[in-house]
Design a protein around this motif. Structure first.
Motif, mmCIF file in Angstrom:
data_model
loop_
_atom_site.group_PDB
_atom_site.id
_atom_site.type_symbol
_atom_site.label_atom_id
_atom_site.label_comp_id
_atom_site.label_asym_id
_atom_site.label_seq_id
_atom_site.Cartn_x
_atom_site.Cartn_y
_atom_site.Cartn_z
ATOM 1 N N SER A 157 -9.772 -41.027 1.593
ATOM 2 C CA SER A 157 -10.911 -40.811 2.477
ATOM 3 C C SER A 157 -10.530 -40.112 3.779
ATOM 4 O O SER A 157 -11.385 -39.741 4.562
ATOM 5 C CB SER A 157 -11.544 -42.154 2.840
ATOM 6 O OG SER A 157 -11.645 -42.978 1.721
ATOM 7 N N TYR A 183 -19.117 -38.951 7.550
ATOM 8 C CA TYR A 183 -18.614 -40.072 6.762
ATOM 9 C C TYR A 183 -19.277 -41.381 7.151
ATOM 10 O O TYR A 183 -19.408 -41.708 8.337
ATOM 11 C CB TYR A 183 -17.096 -40.220 6.936
ATOM 12 C CG TYR A 183 -16.591 -41.481 6.277
ATOM 13 C CD1 TYR A 183 -16.333 -41.517 4.908
ATOM 14 C CD2 TYR A 183 -16.431 -42.656 7.008
ATOM 15 C CE1 TYR A 183 -15.905 -42.678 4.287
ATOM 16 C CE2 TYR A 183 -16.011 -43.825 6.390
ATOM 17 C CZ TYR A 183 -15.748 -43.831 5.033
ATOM 18 O OH TYR A 183 -15.342 -44.978 4.428
ATOM 19 N N GLU A 190 -19.127 -45.581 5.554
ATOM 20 C CA GLU A 190 -18.790 -46.523 4.502
ATOM 21 C C GLU A 190 -20.063 -47.271 4.110
ATOM 22 O O GLU A 190 -20.726 -47.863 4.968
ATOM 23 C CB GLU A 190 -17.738 -47.519 4.956
ATOM 24 C CG GLU A 190 -17.433 -48.527 3.845
ATOM 25 C CD GLU A 190 -16.369 -49.540 4.223
ATOM 26 O OE1 GLU A 190 -16.576 -50.294 5.188
ATOM 27 O OE2 GLU A 190 -15.317 -49.557 3.546
ATOM 28 N N ASP A 231 -17.061 -45.148 -0.234
ATOM 29 C CA ASP A 231 -16.957 -44.044 0.732
ATOM 30 C C ASP A 231 -18.060 -43.020 0.489
ATOM 31 O O ASP A 231 -18.262 -42.583 -0.651
ATOM 32 C CB ASP A 231 -15.591 -43.347 0.598
ATOM 33 C CG ASP A 231 -14.456 -44.263 0.996
ATOM 34 O OD1 ASP A 231 -14.612 -45.014 1.974
ATOM 35 O OD2 ASP A 231 -13.409 -44.235 0.311
#
Lengths: 412, 412
Positions: A7, A306, A308, A353
């Protein structure tokens, strides 16, 4: 941690993170201090063990009807699987008993060789067991909680849709130990549990389950039960709807047939539309279920980049085998990472992710348990229960054990 | 639960249990009730989530010296492995910072490609992990805490001998993720962590450990850290002495050599008598240890008969493999039952069925971890550290990582 390595490139692309300035040292050090030297209390701040003054969430979300007071566990900010006792959900139907543990006892009677009473000293002296397990109200995630329509509608957040559910470490005496003490007779097949609250809340459990993994619990996350959780002792029935885990336990009656208790048969029997609304009596086990807790309804994403995705999965049948996540409204699915520990009948944390491109989309999760059972879509759930799509949108009071896949819309 | 079956006969022999009267129903039902219908507060009793009015223990045991304020976790009544956040031990050396999480950030700098600051939003956006793990002050169970002599002696209970130790579920961001973000340089080998308290409490950790399983934690049992535990964020170093898990994290400096921080080198380096008191610098990992929590010092047994012996075992090296219990002062040992879950670097609960004959005896437990390391007797521990038996009885301030077998005398 190796699974995180791939990631890395994603984070570096993230505008928010890459733009962080060096030299925030000054702001971190220029904070106030409070006096920790006073035993018990800190002047102007807090006593030892109290939440930090600026800690969020307060977590005290509540709804009230004439017959129900419900406190919801705040799930949106959670990371692990343990719910602090103070944030455990509660649903009460009557006033809470205020029981003196020194005077407390409960009896086991009915189809037994030696009816016996047990007090707290007895419980603490007997063999003990502890179990990290979820407790979920059978009405959690009912269709009414999905709705944002109507003047009495509760806000649609994961706290309200899924928050009548918590995961704690429960400690107490195996029920099997107590049942062996009293000597259950051969013809016995059910256990009726009655609570010490004003309504004498009662529920029955098959004897096979009672002998398997139930306990009379007196500890919750290592401390005495909270009053809302049945202090000083409650039944704990892992994997079943929480209503079986009768609080303020007053008696256990052993019988040779299921007992038509008021709550279990009148309020908690689900009707099947396709069978002329005939009740499907006695639901027990929570089927596999999952929910994305972050991002979820009510959480805003600031910018593309990004994120999570994280959430909880569980099954009353046993362990979680896998969780799939879709970030395109169910068109495609990819397996999420499961985080240790993965315990039977406990919440399991999953992580995924995700790089959000900034476009509107729908995210959702799907649990498969170690029996191979798969969490259904809403359409599949309705089919299973003989309901049409229209029924689902109406407030059906007896829709319980609701485990449909939960979609969250991500707005632009 | 099958392992419990063999104990049945023991309970039936127990005078206290067999003598229980039937018909305690009246006393269980004649309890007061409180009003649960008021959101948040119950008139005259408590707010949702507060401990029950009559719940014990209060658990606020504390000792104070000029430089230390210590709160001890009450272990005697515990059954499972999770410590509630409010009862987590604390040792403070200075005032507690009162940090606004909105303004908080910490930096990672030193031998890195891109020094970066991280705030709470960054932490919550990054991949998360949670871990159920023990945290134990390196001074827990020091010889001074065994002593009941002297006018300032603390009472000898398991809370005071072993209570600077707790087990929680910690949640946060893997430190490896953050270190990859900043890009650690090839020559780097150590991480120096500095706290935001008045003393700038600092400790260093090998980079290999930092990349393995450390985290920057912001959640404790599913809720924000308590102020005493480093709110809003702390380092968490599983298995190592708790002093490595620096609270109110302010910066992480990456270096190519260990850093002689004040606390680590001056206060926490243990000296070896047999090497001319030369320091054995840098202790890290808690070796295998265990303690019987019930019955323990300060708990009185009312009558001969069945008792469950229960306690905790743990090892900073990994999982507990087995726990042996002796009920005859160490002459003979029998294996205890380990209770699930058995997690690496976490407390593991053990149970042991015991019928006390009423005679004075000594009970004790011995942990073996999955590396094959065995918890030493006091004599073995002293030999390992080059100390004589006499030294052990003196207040040696730098005796840390004390893991000797703990005997409890059971008096007639």
């Amino acid at each position: 941690m190796n699974s995180k390595q791939s990631s890395r490139r994603l984070f570096l692309k993230s505008a928010a993170l890459a733009g962080l300035a060096v030299g925030a040292e000054a702001s971190a050090s220029a904070q106030g201090v409070t006096d920790a030297s006073a035993p018990g209390a800190q002047p102007g701040t807090h006593a030892h063990g109290q939440p930090a003054r600026l800690a969020a969430p307060a977590g005290r979300a509540v709804t009230k009807t004439i017959t129900h007071t419900t406190y919801y566990t705040p799930l949106a900010d959670s990371v692990g699987i343990i719910t602090p006792a103070s944030l455990h959900f509660m649903q009460s139907h009557s006033r809470l008993p205020d029981i003196d543990p020194e005077k407390y006892s409960f009896i086991i009677h009915g189809l037994v060789e030696r009816p016996l009473a047990f007090n707290m000293d007895d419980l603490k002296r007997l063999p003990s067991v502890s179990k990290i397990a979820f407790l979920e109200c059978l009405g959690n995630t009912g269709p009414r909680r999905h709705s944002s329509e109507g003047k009495n509608a509760t806000p649609v957040t994961v706290q309200y849709t899924h928050g009548i559910m918590s995961c704690n470490e429960w400690g107490g005496v195996p029920l099997s130990v107590l049942l062996k003490e009293v000597g259950v007779k051969k013809e016995a097949s059910w256990v009726v549990a009655e609570g010490g609250d004003g309504s004498k809340y009662s529920y029955c459990v098959p004897l096979t389950k009672a002998m398997d993994d139930c306990m009379v619990a007196y500890l919750q996350n290592g401390e005495p039960l909270r009053q809302e959780q049945g202090f000083p002792a409650r039944l704990f029935v892992p994997g079943f709807g929480a209503n079986h885990s009768v609080k303020w336990l007053r008696r256990l009656m052993i019988t040779d047939e299921p007992y038509m208790t008021w709550d279990q048969s009148v309020h908690h029997a689900a009707s099947r539309v396709d069978l002329g609304n005939k009740s499907r009596w006695f639901n027990f086990v929570w089927p596999p279920k999952s929910v994305i807790t972050r991002p979820s309804a009510g959480l805003k994403l600031n910018a593309p980049g990004y994120y999570e995705i994280t959430g909880l999965a569980w099954s009353g049948w046993g362990k979680v085998r896998k969780v799939d996540v879709s970030v395109d409204g169910g068109k495609s699915w990819k397996e999420a990472k499961l985080q240790d520990p993965i315990l039977p009948m406990a919440h399991t944390r999953f992580n995924f992710d995700w790089t959000w491109n900034g476009e509107e989309t729908v995210i959702m999760s799907r649990c498969t348990d170690d029996q191979g059972e798969v969490q259904p879509t809403l359409a599949e759930l309705n089919r299973n229960w003989g309901r049409g799509e229209k029924d689902r949108l109406e407030p059906i009071s007896n829709t319980h054990y609701w485990n449909a896949i939960q979609p969250w819309k991500i707005a632009k």
